[in-house]
Design an enzyme around this catalytic site. Structure first.
Site, PDB file in Angstrom:
ATOM      1  N   LYS A 198      65.117  26.671 -13.613  1.00 34.44           N
ATOM      2  CA  LYS A 198      64.358  25.478 -13.679  1.00 34.44           C
ATOM      3  C   LYS A 198      63.775  25.127 -12.310  1.00 34.44           C
ATOM      4  CE  LYS A 198      65.040  20.851 -14.906  1.00 34.44           C
ATOM      5  NZ  LYS A 198      64.896  20.127 -16.292  1.00 34.44           N
ATOM      6  N   ASP A 227      70.890  19.353 -14.059  1.00 33.54           N
ATOM      7  CA  ASP A 227      70.668  20.368 -15.092  1.00 33.54           C
ATOM      8  C   ASP A 227      70.838  21.696 -14.524  1.00 33.54           C
ATOM      9  OD1 ASP A 227      70.025  18.234 -16.778  1.00 33.54           O
ATOM     10  OD2 ASP A 227      67.707  18.525 -16.487  1.00 33.54           O
TER      11      ASP A 227
END
Length: 226
Positions: free
Chosen positions: A41, A58
């Protein structure tokens, strides 16, 4: 035996369509099948400040899925506190973060058989000072899986996304239609309608766990076949 490196970018038709949820479950399935997969990410905003360190929700989830075997700073090298677009967050911080920086950081994962990259926001959301999510996909030279929220208007959102993906000459592996809310208008069937507009595989995620298992297996096979 894996003889080829497989990379895929999880993109979305917009924000809050369920990219992280889909990514998490793909990672889980690969892990359960003893496959060497890494999550990436590149940038995350809206991070919490814990003991003077920004913690990305996340990426932290992905970190836990790796059992801590991949450092959080490798999974998510760039993070910001304010829940705004990455491009805006970068500008306000007066940092210089470009698409090439994300690509360079991704080289850490070269030894993994599978790399799953999750963007930030929709395909055309600005992710760096010099580009959008779709520009990053193009620069990384990898295919994408498009996640769309199963709701009124999704057909328009998907078709517009497919149009720009085609314009950028990016390979799309499948469309994931994510049914976040089980209650929908009577008669609505976006899954059937979408299949009539494209030859790209459309895979539906619902609140039916057994069906979802089969759906994720299809996604895994599509990634492995690429």
């Amino acid at each position: 035996m894996i003889t080829k490196k497989h990379k895929v970018f999880i993109s979305g038709t917009g924000t809050d369509v369920g990219k992280t949820y889909i990514t998490k479950n793909i990672i889980k399935l690969f892990k359960n099948n003893k496959l060497n997969i890494a999550p990436y990410k590149p940038i995350e905003t809206g991070c919490k400040n814990v003991d003077s360190r920004l913690i990305p929700s996340d990426a932290q989830l992905f970190y836990k899925l790796t059992d801590g075997k991949i450092d959080l700073d490798n999974i998510n090298p760039y993070r910001f506190k304010n829940p705004i677009s990455p491009n805006r967050a970068i500008k306000l911080s007066k940092q210089k973060i470009y698409l090439k920086d994300f690509v360079k950081k991704a080289s850490f994962f070269d030894d993994f058989d599978f790399l799953i990259v999750e963007g930030a926001g929709g395909l055309c959301s600005p992710i760096a000072l010099d580009g959008l999510n779709i520009d990053l996909i193009k620069k990384m030279k990898i295919p994408t899986i498009l996640v769309a929220k199963d709701e009124i208007g999704v057909i328009n959102n998907v078709l517009m996304s497919l149009s720009i993906i085609k314009k950028y000459k990016i390979k799309i592996l499948c469309i994931v239609l994510n049914k976040i809310h089980s209650k929908q208008p009577i008669g609505m069937n976006n899954y059937c309608e979408l299949k009539g507009f494209t030859k790209i595989p459309v895979i539906q995620i619902t609140n039916n766990n057994q069906k979802n298992k089969n759906s994720y297996k299809k996604i895994m096979q599509i990634i492995m076949d690429n």
